[in-house]
Design a protein around this motif. Structure first.
Motif, PDB file in Angstrom:
ATOM      1  N   GLN A 187     -85.055 -81.491 -32.592  1.00 25.62           N
ATOM      2  CA  GLN A 187     -84.540 -80.510 -31.644  1.00 25.62           C
ATOM      3  C   GLN A 187     -83.212 -79.922 -32.110  1.00 25.62           C
ATOM      4  N   ASP A 188     -82.969 -78.668 -31.722  1.00 23.01           N
ATOM      5  CA  ASP A 188     -81.695 -78.015 -31.966  1.00 23.01           C
ATOM      6  C   ASP A 188     -80.609 -78.655 -31.104  1.00 23.01           C
ATOM      7  N   THR A 189     -79.400 -78.731 -31.628  1.00 20.58           N
ATOM      8  CA  THR A 189     -78.307 -79.388 -30.916  1.00 20.58           C
ATOM      9  C   THR A 189     -78.088 -78.794 -29.527  1.00 20.58           C
ATOM     10  N   GLU A 190     -77.975 -77.484 -29.448  1.00 23.42           N
ATOM     11  CA  GLU A 190     -77.723 -76.850 -28.153  1.00 23.42           C
ATOM     12  C   GLU A 190     -78.935 -76.953 -27.231  1.00 23.42           C
ATOM     13  N   GLU A 191     -80.136 -76.847 -27.798  1.00 17.09           N
ATOM     14  CA  GLU A 191     -81.332 -76.933 -26.967  1.00 17.09           C
ATOM     15  C   GLU A 191     -81.502 -78.318 -26.370  1.00 17.09           C
ATOM     16  N   TRP A 192     -81.022 -79.352 -27.074  1.00 18.05           N
ATOM     17  CA  TRP A 192     -81.084 -80.698 -26.500  1.00 18.05           C
ATOM     18  C   TRP A 192     -80.392 -80.707 -25.134  1.00 18.05           C
ATOM     19  N   ALA A 193     -79.250 -80.023 -25.041  1.00 12.71           N
ATOM     20  CA  ALA A 193     -78.483 -79.994 -23.794  1.00 12.71           C
ATOM     21  C   ALA A 193     -79.230 -79.287 -22.667  1.00 12.71           C
ATOM     22  N   HIS A 194     -80.171 -78.420 -23.031  1.00 11.84           N
ATOM     23  CA  HIS A 194     -80.919 -77.657 -22.025  1.00 11.84           C
ATOM     24  C   HIS A 194     -82.283 -78.263 -21.716  1.00 11.84           C
ATOM     25  N   ILE A 195     -82.756 -79.169 -22.570  1.00 11.40           N
ATOM     26  CA  ILE A 195     -84.114 -79.710 -22.395  1.00 11.40           C
ATOM     27  C   ILE A 195     -84.106 -81.241 -22.346  1.00 11.40           C
ATOM     28  N   GLN A 196     -83.882 -81.902 -23.498  1.00 15.11           N
ATOM     29  CA  GLN A 196     -83.995 -83.362 -23.551  1.00 15.11           C
ATOM     30  C   GLN A 196     -82.985 -84.077 -22.643  1.00 15.11           C
ATOM     31  N   TYR A 197     -81.918 -83.423 -22.295  1.00 14.09           N
ATOM     32  CA  TYR A 197     -80.928 -84.006 -21.379  1.00 14.09           C
ATOM     33  C   TYR A 197     -81.584 -84.434 -20.065  1.00 14.09           C
ATOM     34  N   TYR A 198     -82.630 -83.730 -19.654  1.00 14.78           N
ATOM     35  CA  TYR A 198     -83.274 -83.994 -18.371  1.00 14.78           C
ATOM     36  C   TYR A 198     -84.477 -84.919 -18.488  1.00 14.78           C
ATOM     37  N   GLU A 199     -84.854 -85.282 -19.697  1.00 17.24           N
ATOM     38  CA  GLU A 199     -86.010 -86.155 -19.897  1.00 17.24           C
ATOM     39  C   GLU A 199     -85.619 -87.594 -19.564  1.00 17.24           C
ATOM     40  N   ASN A 200     -86.424 -88.253 -18.720  1.00 21.97           N
ATOM     41  CA  ASN A 200     -86.030 -89.578 -18.245  1.00 21.97           C
ATOM     42  C   ASN A 200     -87.155 -90.594 -18.349  1.00 21.97           C
ATOM     43  N   VAL A 201     -88.154 -90.322 -19.205  1.00 23.62           N
ATOM     44  CA  VAL A 201     -89.245 -91.276 -19.367  1.00 23.62           C
ATOM     45  C   VAL A 201     -88.732 -92.565 -20.002  1.00 23.62           C
ATOM     46  N   THR A 202     -87.937 -92.411 -21.063  1.00 25.47           N
ATOM     47  CA  THR A 202     -87.328 -93.564 -21.731  1.00 25.47           C
ATOM     48  C   THR A 202     -85.838 -93.277 -21.873  1.00 25.47           C
ATOM     49  N   PRO A 203     -85.022 -93.660 -20.894  1.00 26.81           N
ATOM     50  CA  PRO A 203     -83.601 -93.298 -20.907  1.00 26.81           C
ATOM     51  C   PRO A 203     -82.853 -93.723 -22.165  1.00 26.81           C
ATOM     52  N   SER A 204     -83.277 -94.856 -22.782  1.00 27.98           N
ATOM     53  CA  SER A 204     -82.536 -95.372 -23.942  1.00 27.98           C
ATOM     54  C   SER A 204     -83.013 -94.790 -25.263  1.00 27.98           C
ATOM     55  N   THR A 205     -83.836 -93.749 -25.227  1.00 29.86           N
ATOM     56  CA  THR A 205     -84.409 -93.154 -26.448  1.00 29.86           C
ATOM     57  C   THR A 205     -83.402 -93.077 -27.590  1.00 29.86           C
ATOM     58  N   PRO A 206     -83.702 -93.689 -28.750  1.00 26.07           N
ATOM     59  CA  PRO A 206     -82.810 -93.533 -29.907  1.00 26.07           C
ATOM     60  C   PRO A 206     -82.708 -92.059 -30.287  1.00 26.07           C
ATOM     61  N   THR A 207     -81.483 -91.548 -30.305  1.00 26.51           N
ATOM     62  CA  THR A 207     -81.248 -90.131 -30.553  1.00 26.51           C
ATOM     63  C   THR A 207     -80.331 -89.991 -31.761  1.00 26.51           C
ATOM     64  N   PHE A 208     -80.858 -89.429 -32.833  1.00 27.09           N
ATOM     65  CA  PHE A 208     -80.130 -89.304 -34.095  1.00 27.09           C
ATOM     66  C   PHE A 208     -79.459 -87.936 -34.143  1.00 27.09           C
ATOM     67  N   MET A 209     -78.151 -87.928 -34.382  1.00 23.81           N
ATOM     68  CA  MET A 209     -77.379 -86.683 -34.440  1.00 23.81           C
ATOM     69  C   MET A 209     -76.902 -86.447 -35.870  1.00 23.81           C
TER      70      MET A 209
END
Length: 311
Positions: free
Chosen positions: A181-203
């Motif tokens: 995912q794009d950095t800015e798009e993460w803030a608009h999309i994946q930020y609200y995903e709550n299926v697995t709150p602890s999802t490993p997120t690589f930046m």
């Protein structure tokens, strides 16, 4: 498919050898890529095949061929291996082509071109140093994430493609779910995903144009429970302090060539993860993925210009 059946098919070049169409396929046999090249030839484009198989259909369809054949890795057991050397070879060709084109068009001087080629060569040293410094840390990260089923890779600019590539390596090697995912798009999309709150997120961050936004976002990621892994330049010290885990990229790689170096850490992670959970790359333990008939999923008959005319 979009290139061949939409963009190229609907193009009406005003003069010969326009546009320049460069198609990349290591095997030279990917049907949709060959199809797009045939469509480019049909409209009179100047066609270049970048391939590791100069005898394959893609090369036969192109006017010019850049041979990217790589000596095979010793593999007596014929174990399927996700391509990483071929990825860098094709990147190398595209970078060299872009630099020389800029010289020919006098966008940069020959001295500037030589400097860029020198920087490109130095990425090999950065890759080697990064691997040597990070192997133990990557194995520790794999141990921590061995039970995870979903991973997100986040980047922008040159790191956007690296995020997609990294997700692909996790899928190909370990068969797990992964998303780029794009950095800015993460803030608009994946930020609200709550299926697995602890999802490993690589930046990904090399300390350049997106550095401030990466630093901004990490606290928000952690606030909603994400486990944040930074794949960062060793000089990106401010971002280091915000991450749960940090994998450092060594050396002074310019952001222009970041795609040559930064993927090496997700590649290593994907390989060790697959070994940890005991699955072979490309699902070769499952007959659905190994029986010849199932290759039809990727290797179908190309559509012809006349067939498209009838649609």
């Amino acid at each position: 498919m979009s290139a061949g059946r939409y963009f190229l098919f609907d193009s009406k070049p005003a003069f010969p050898n326009n546009p320049l169409v460069m198609a990349t396929s290591v095997s030279g046999r990917v049907t949709r890529t060959v199809e797009a090249m045939e469509m480019a030839k049909h409209i009179g484009a100047l066609t270049v095949a970048i391939t590791g198989n100069p005898e394959a259909p893609l090369a036969q369809a192109a006017k010019h061929v850049i041979d990217c054949t790589i000596p095979p890795v010793p593999n007596p057991d014929n174990i399927p291996i996700p391509g990483v050397r071929s990825y860098r070879m094709t990147l190398l060709v595209h970078f060299l082509f872009a630099i020389h084109l800029a010289e020919v068009k006098e966008r940069i001087s020959m001295q500037e071109g030589d400097a860029l080629r020198s920087q490109l060569m130095q990425t090999a040293d950065a890759i080697e140093a990064t691997l040597e410094a990070s192997e133990k840390k990557v194995k520790e990260l794999v141990d921590a994430f061995a039970d995870e089923k979903y991973f997100v890779f986040v980047g922008d600019g040159p790191h956007r493609a690296t995020a997609e590539f990294s997700a692909a390596k996790v899928i190909e090697a370990a068969g797990l779910a992964a998303y780029g995912q794009d950095t800015e798009e993460w803030a608009h999309i994946q930020y609200y995903e709550n299926v697995t709150p602890s999802t490993p997120t690589f930046m990904f961050c090399s300390g350049h144009r997106s550095h401030d936004r990466v630093v901004d976002l990490v606290p928000y990621m952690k606030d909603i429970g994400r486990t944040v892994v930074g794949i960062l330049s060793e000089n990106c010290t401010e971002a280091h302090t915000h991450m749960d885990h940090v994998l450092e990229v060594k050396g002074e790689t310019t952001e222009f060539f970041a795609q040559m170096v930064y993927p090496v850490l997700p590649e290593l992670f994907s390989t060790f993860l697959a070994q940890k959970i005991g699955v072979p790359s490309f699902r070769t333990d499952d007959p659905h993925y190994t029986e010849k008939g199932n290759l039809r999923l990727r290797d179908t008959n190309p559509i012809t210009p006349s067939e498209l005319e009838d649609l």
